[in-house]
Design an enzyme around this catalytic site. Structure first.
Site, PDB file in Angstrom:
ATOM      1  N   ASP A  39      79.184 -57.253  94.707  1.00 12.70           N
ATOM      2  CA  ASP A  39      79.903 -58.816  94.325  1.00 12.70           C
ATOM      3  C   ASP A  39      78.562 -59.616  93.519  1.00 12.70           C
ATOM      4  OD1 ASP A  39      82.648 -58.194  95.704  1.00 12.70           O
ATOM      5  OD2 ASP A  39      80.969 -58.040  97.229  1.00 12.70           O
ATOM      6  N   GLU A 296      80.095 -50.556  91.841  1.00 13.27           N
ATOM      7  CA  GLU A 296      80.466 -51.070  90.367  1.00 13.27           C
ATOM      8  C   GLU A 296      79.420 -51.195  89.447  1.00 13.27           C
ATOM      9  OE1 GLU A 296      83.635 -53.819  90.094  1.00 13.27           O
ATOM     10  OE2 GLU A 296      82.926 -54.769  88.355  1.00 13.27           O
TER      11      GLU A 296
HETATM   12  O1  TRH Z   1      76.197 -52.120  96.586  1.00 14.12           O
HETATM   13  P1  TRH Z   1      77.367 -51.564  96.140  1.00 14.12           P
HETATM   14  O2  TRH Z   1      78.132 -50.700  96.715  1.00 14.12           O
HETATM   15  O3  TRH Z   1      78.349 -52.880  95.924  1.00 14.12           O
HETATM   16  C1  TRH Z   1      79.732 -52.950  95.785  1.00 14.12           C
HETATM   17  C2  TRH Z   1      80.315 -53.604  97.135  1.00 14.12           C
HETATM   18  O4  TRH Z   1      80.453 -52.796  98.215  1.00 14.12           O
HETATM   19  C3  TRH Z   1      81.531 -54.359  96.755  1.00 14.12           C
HETATM   20  O5  TRH Z   1      82.040 -55.121  97.831  1.00 14.12           O
HETATM   21  C4  TRH Z   1      82.352 -53.580  96.023  1.00 14.12           C
HETATM   22  O6  TRH Z   1      83.417 -54.335  95.842  1.00 14.12           O
HETATM   23  C5  TRH Z   1      81.677 -52.972  94.916  1.00 14.12           C
HETATM   24  O7  TRH Z   1      80.600 -52.328  95.197  1.00 14.12           O
HETATM   25  C6  TRH Z   1      82.858 -52.271  94.237  1.00 14.12           C
HETATM   26  O8  TRH Z   1      77.096 -50.783  94.626  1.00 14.12           O
HETATM   27  P2  TRH Z   1      76.763 -51.589  93.145  1.00 14.12           P
HETATM   28  O9  TRH Z   1      78.045 -52.305  92.700  1.00 14.12           O
HETATM   29  O10 TRH Z   1      76.298 -50.701  92.402  1.00 14.12           O
HETATM   30  O11 TRH Z   1      75.747 -52.743  93.500  1.00 14.12           O
HETATM   31  C7  TRH Z   1      74.504 -52.540  93.908  1.00 14.12           C
HETATM   32  C8  TRH Z   1      73.706 -53.446  93.002  1.00 14.12           C
HETATM   33  O12 TRH Z   1      72.179 -53.402  93.557  1.00 14.12           O
HETATM   34  C9  TRH Z   1      73.524 -53.145  91.694  1.00 14.12           C
HETATM   35  O13 TRH Z   1      73.385 -54.640  91.194  1.00 14.12           O
HETATM   36  C10 TRH Z   1      72.147 -52.497  91.324  1.00 14.12           C
HETATM   37  C11 TRH Z   1      71.049 -53.275  92.521  1.00 14.12           C
HETATM   38  N1  TRH Z   1      70.009 -52.518  93.131  1.00 14.12           N
HETATM   39  C12 TRH Z   1      68.795 -53.268  92.876  1.00 14.12           C
HETATM   40  O14 TRH Z   1      68.941 -54.499  92.031  1.00 14.12           O
HETATM   41  N2  TRH Z   1      67.903 -52.733  93.181  1.00 14.12           N
HETATM   42  C13 TRH Z   1      67.728 -51.675  93.992  1.00 14.12           C
HETATM   43  O15 TRH Z   1      66.529 -51.107  94.190  1.00 14.12           O
HETATM   44  C14 TRH Z   1      68.985 -50.824  94.063  1.00 14.12           C
HETATM   45  C15 TRH Z   1      68.787 -49.498  94.662  1.00 14.12           C
HETATM   46  C16 TRH Z   1      70.181 -51.338  93.486  1.00 14.12           C
END
Ligand code: TRH
Length: 399
Positions: A39, A296
């Protein structure tokens, strides 16, 4: 009720002005963190882009600054109001809080259906020049999204519309976020330097398959780890610390798999990496041959990385996520030869709880999958990037 006002400098809230130039468009984004990082990950990326690429004055309301701090260490979770990368950040105490002073922006983005403070909505409705109010939805590749994208929804009590803005992977949707400089950054990525700095070792030889693993807890991981361990070719696994780390630790007989840990068994060598600030995340995807991503935002980044990837979709009640997984596959696997397509679908399904993964079958299609990843990124880019599409729409409504 205090009079509503712009938070861009020099503009009074009820003042009506004939046109907005980019730099005087004020935008408020409201973000409720449900869980994990997606989010705030999407909202922070969008906020930065609207500021840096469109010159908007952006204020981001976030109810969970700890999650935000992980993505942007400059954010201090103890502060009520601060600024990072030119974006004003307000610690949002939903549902009533709307900032220390009530200021209504030209463009108001309510992310993922979070509810705006009632006081803010009332002030929006009273503003002479009504703001453009957008509900930024979650990404879905399903066909119906194009029909609902940009549909207005009138407020039940006030003379103001909220418009649905749907990200998507197909024509007629809002697209997905992509920074203007992303491709250049990917093309000029310094692979060897990255390996030395992030992993503390030289980049592996080309015979090694490098796999990044960012995923939720997943029952298929044990079998996959066994298949990698027993594979003929060496595998290097890069695991950002997170929800799947426990399972990786158990496989190697360790108590944990925290950043800096290394483990080895059969053909696999695994490294645990620390969570890095968001702009550094892409490099992990560029450094790997195949990326396991989730949710996402990382799902989108994997597509721009132009490497084969496997998506762990955010699980929903009653398996409501499975049609979404198939809708994404319909776009991504389109044009693949039958064998590769079936194998990709089977593998993605298995990684999402339907069936059993078969790594050697899947990775046997590596070359076609690599070609498809590059072609798909070109196709996806044709929809335009979400921030640009959103800015264009908002400006057309502000005229
Ligand atoms: O963390 P996510 O699973 O996020 C979500 C939430 O669960 C949310 O509620 C849900 O609605 C949505 O998914 C669909 O996965 P996502 O979206 O990939 O987000 C992870 C973020 O973390 C992404 O912006 C990349 C970031 N990230 C970093 O900045 N540094 C890191 O080292 C890693 C591994 C990820």
């Amino acid at each position: 009720m205090p009079p509503s006002s712009q938070h861009s400098p020099g503009l009074a809230g009820n003042e009506s002005h004939p046109s907005n130039t980019a730099s005087d468009i004020a935008c408020d984004i409201f973000c409720e963190v449900i869980d994990n990082f997606g989010d705030i990950g999407v909202c922070w990326r969008l906020a930065r882009q609207l500021k840096a690429e469109h010159g908007w004055q952006v204020r981001l309301f976030v109810d969970d600054l700890k999650a935000f701090h992980a993505l942007c260490p400059a954010v201090d979770a103890a502060l009520a109001r601060q600024e990072a990368e030119g974006v004003i950040i307000e610690h949002w105490h939903a549902p009533t809080h709307a900032g220390d002073t009530l200021q209504i922006a030209d463009v108001v983005i309510e992310a993922f259906g979070c509810e705006l403070p009632a006081i803010y909505v009332t002030a929006m409705a009273r503003r002479e020049r009504k703001p453009v109010w957008l509900n930024l939805e979650y990404l879905s590749a399903e066909d119906w999204v194009a029909d609902f994208h940009l549909r207005p929804s009138p407020h039940p009590r006030y003379a103001i519309n909220k418009t649905f803005f749907f990200p998507g992977l197909g024509a007629g949707t809002g697209g997905v976020l992509k920074e203007r400089a992303l491709d250049t950054a990917r093309e000029t990525f310094q692979r060897e330097a990255w390996w030395q700095e992030r992993v503390g070792t030289a980049a592996p030889e080309s015979a090694t398959t490098v796999i990044s693993l960012f995923a939720y807890e997943n029952p298929a991981i044990d079998l996959l780890l066994e298949q990698w361990r027993d594979s003929a070719a060496p595998v290097v696994l890069l695991v950002p610390e997170g929800r799947i780390s426990g399972a990786v630790a158990r496989f190697f007989g360790l108590r944990g798999f925290a950043a800096g840990s290394k483990a080895q068994s059969g053909s696999i060598t695994a490294y645990a990496l620390g969570f890095v600030e968001q702009p550094l995340f892409d490099a992990l995807l560029w450094a790997s041959d195949i990326n396991f991503v989730r949710g996402e935002d990382s799902f989108v980044r994997a597509q721009w990385a132009q490497k084969p990837f496997v998506w762990h979709i955010y699980p929903q009640a009653d398996d409501a996520h499975l049609p979404k997984l198939d809708a994404a596959l319909a776009h991504y696997a389109n044009g693949l030869p039958d064998g590769a397509r079936t194998s990709l679908e089977r593998f993605w399904h298995a990684w999402n709880g339907v069936g059993t993964p078969d790594w050697s079958d899947f990775w046997g299609y590596r070359e076609v999958l690599e070609q498809r990843a590059a072609d798909w990124a070109q196709e996806l880019a044709r929809i335009g990037d979400l921030a640009g599409n959103l800015a264009e729409y908002a400006k057309s409504q502000l005229k």
